[in-house]
Design an enzyme around this catalytic site. Sequence first.
Site, PDB file in Angstrom:
ATOM      1  CE  LYS A  86      73.383  52.227  42.873  1.00 35.90           C
ATOM      2  NZ  LYS A  86      74.141  53.473  42.961  1.00 35.90           N
ATOM      3  CE  LYS A 137      66.750  60.273  40.073  1.00 38.97           C
ATOM      4  NZ  LYS A 137      67.630  59.995  41.219  1.00 38.97           N
ATOM      5  NE  ARG A 147      67.305  50.484  41.870  1.00 32.69           N
ATOM      6  CZ  ARG A 147      67.661  51.711  41.503  1.00 32.69           C
ATOM      7  NH1 ARG A 147      68.810  51.910  40.884  1.00 32.69           N
ATOM      8  NH2 ARG A 147      66.863  52.742  41.738  1.00 32.69           N
ATOM      9  CD  GLN A 189      74.566  58.982  45.165  1.00 31.38           C
ATOM     10  OE1 GLN A 189      74.705  58.296  46.181  1.00 31.38           O
ATOM     11  NE2 GLN A 189      73.424  59.066  44.514  1.00 31.38           N
ATOM     12  CG  ASP A 207      71.226  54.868  38.416  1.00 32.79           C
ATOM     13  OD1 ASP A 207      71.539  54.199  39.419  1.00 32.79           O
ATOM     14  OD2 ASP A 207      71.392  56.100  38.345  1.00 32.79           O
ATOM     15  NE  ARG A 261      76.926  65.214  39.794  1.00 30.56           N
ATOM     16  CZ  ARG A 261      76.284  64.154  40.286  1.00 30.56           C
ATOM     17  NH1 ARG A 261      74.962  64.124  40.299  1.00 30.56           N
ATOM     18  NH2 ARG A 261      76.954  63.126  40.781  1.00 30.56           N
ATOM     19  NE  ARG A 287      70.515  54.308  48.616  1.00 29.48           N
ATOM     20  CZ  ARG A 287      70.526  55.008  47.480  1.00 29.48           C
ATOM     21  NH1 ARG A 287      69.561  55.878  47.245  1.00 29.48           N
ATOM     22  NH2 ARG A 287      71.489  54.837  46.612  1.00 29.48           N
TER      23      ARG A 287
HETATM   24  C1  S3P Z   1      74.230  59.262  41.103  1.00 29.38           C
HETATM   25  C2  S3P Z   1      75.212  58.302  41.216  1.00 29.38           C
HETATM   26  C3  S3P Z   1      74.925  56.863  41.281  1.00 29.38           C
HETATM   27  C4  S3P Z   1      73.522  56.544  40.786  1.00 29.38           C
HETATM   28  C5  S3P Z   1      72.507  57.471  41.378  1.00 29.38           C
HETATM   29  C6  S3P Z   1      72.804  58.908  40.990  1.00 29.38           C
HETATM   30  C7  S3P Z   1      74.627  60.679  41.052  1.00 29.38           C
HETATM   31  O1  S3P Z   1      75.041  56.427  42.627  1.00 29.38           O
HETATM   32  O2  S3P Z   1      73.207  55.216  41.103  1.00 29.38           O
HETATM   33  O3  S3P Z   1      71.224  57.133  40.919  1.00 29.38           O
HETATM   34  O4  S3P Z   1      73.808  61.528  40.672  1.00 29.38           O
HETATM   35  O5  S3P Z   1      75.774  60.958  41.432  1.00 29.38           O
HETATM   36  P1  S3P Z   1      76.448  56.004  43.266  1.00 29.38           P
HETATM   37  O6  S3P Z   1      77.303  57.195  43.368  1.00 29.38           O
HETATM   38  O7  S3P Z   1      76.086  55.445  44.606  1.00 29.38           O
HETATM   39  O8  S3P Z   1      77.012  54.968  42.350  1.00 29.38           O
END
Ligand code: S3P
Length: 443
Positions: free
Chosen positions: A357, A22, A361, A184, A330, A27, A139
């Site tokens: 999240k 995913k 969780r 992120q 995750d 990206r 969030r």
């Molecule tokens: C993700 C980064 C993670 C992860 C999310 C996907 C990403 O989040 O928990 O499911 O694709 O960059 P965070 O950047 O908030 O840690």
Amino acid sequence: MSQISIKHKGPLRGELTPPPDKSISHRAIILSSLAEGKSIVRNFLYAEDPLSTIGAFRQMGVEIEVKSQKTDYPPIPPSSRGGEGGVIIINGKGLSGLKEPKGEIDCGNSGTTMRLLCGVLAGQPFSATLKGDASLSRRPMKRVIEPITQMGAVFKSESGHPPLTVTGGQLKPIRYKSPVASAQVKSAILLAGLYCNGITSVSEPERSRDHTERMLKASGADLTIDGLTVSVRGRAKLDPFEMTVPADFSSAAFFIVAGIIVPGSGVLIKNAGINPTRVGLIEILKSMGAHIRLENKREVSGEPVADISVTHSQLSGIEIGGDLVPRSIDEFPILCVAAALAHGKTKITGAKELRVKESDRIAAMAAELRKMGVNVEELEDGLIIEGREKLKSASIQSYGDHRIAMSMAIAALMADGETTISDTDCINTSFPGFVEILERLQW
Ligand code: S3P
């Protein structure tokens, strides 16, 4: 709102290919849209979250063609596919080629779509509004709003929560010390950095997933990594690319744990991404006593991939914290299930991020595992879980969170009767076909 019912039938045996990754699928769309020319992405995750990212870039004028919704990689029988991997063709417009979207951009349930878009929109000569579903609207977005505001973009929001209006402009580079290890946040700043004159850098307290860095480098960006600091030089052009997305380790995780906890099981998970910033779960499970073997290790489009073989193992409780947390962020819901079936106590700390999240969780896993008879102590930044041999069947809720729904479905395999899990449509955000694969593997 759908629900699923699950009970123990027998061991899990056989092989599966989990759905495409995913994070990498998001990206691939973002970077190919910003590149100049045609990119081809194979084995794209054709599921709700990455489709939100496709929708966003289409709204900004990028032509994105879905050639096939089926994976052509690798040649595997359709019955062992998880989700549908698509072939996507993207006609990238270049860094400055996006158009002002008509109407709001709907990011659905996807935090990655919203936060990474904040970085892209910061560099545009227009405003756009990002909204999301009820979970995404709860969030925290300040973590991207603050640094990107320092760079010169203007955000409007209700106390840092979606919907957000981003007004882009001429940005200036920053050196940002992120208080959280978040891919992120890091990615949003690096994407905004592409629009600056000069070098933008982000440091994080621990290493988060590095897919953005790998793909930016492959697209010709001038990017350097020095310890926990990533720097990008702005204003270069990005090259289009052809790539194949590996299977998602975070989806593989459910079947890794299922194969370990259900007596008599042996499962082979094929083509799984094993990027070191993602596979903390393997290290954790191995130190709990799990039999896990990585076979046929190779590299696919700049990402390490392997087949993962697991067999039933007796686990023992351990203490988990530190830099393992972002590398398995995750996987904590399914790790809690493994802990619930281990000998002794497992203590998880340093995982406060789990509270923000798709659901809280920590609270969700504590509440739902307690319903199944497990002693769980909730900590502010983690949990203490006392393992047992068997679980009790129960009526479980998912909190609309795909990873809670799938984790509790795996827990149900070890319960003494039939367990129902309600509100399971959310599984489609990352793992269409999950229930069918689970049924197929049970003997
Ligand atoms: C993700 C980064 C993670 C992860 C999310 C996907 C990403 O989040 O928990 O499911 O694709 O960059 P965070 O950047 O908030 O840690």
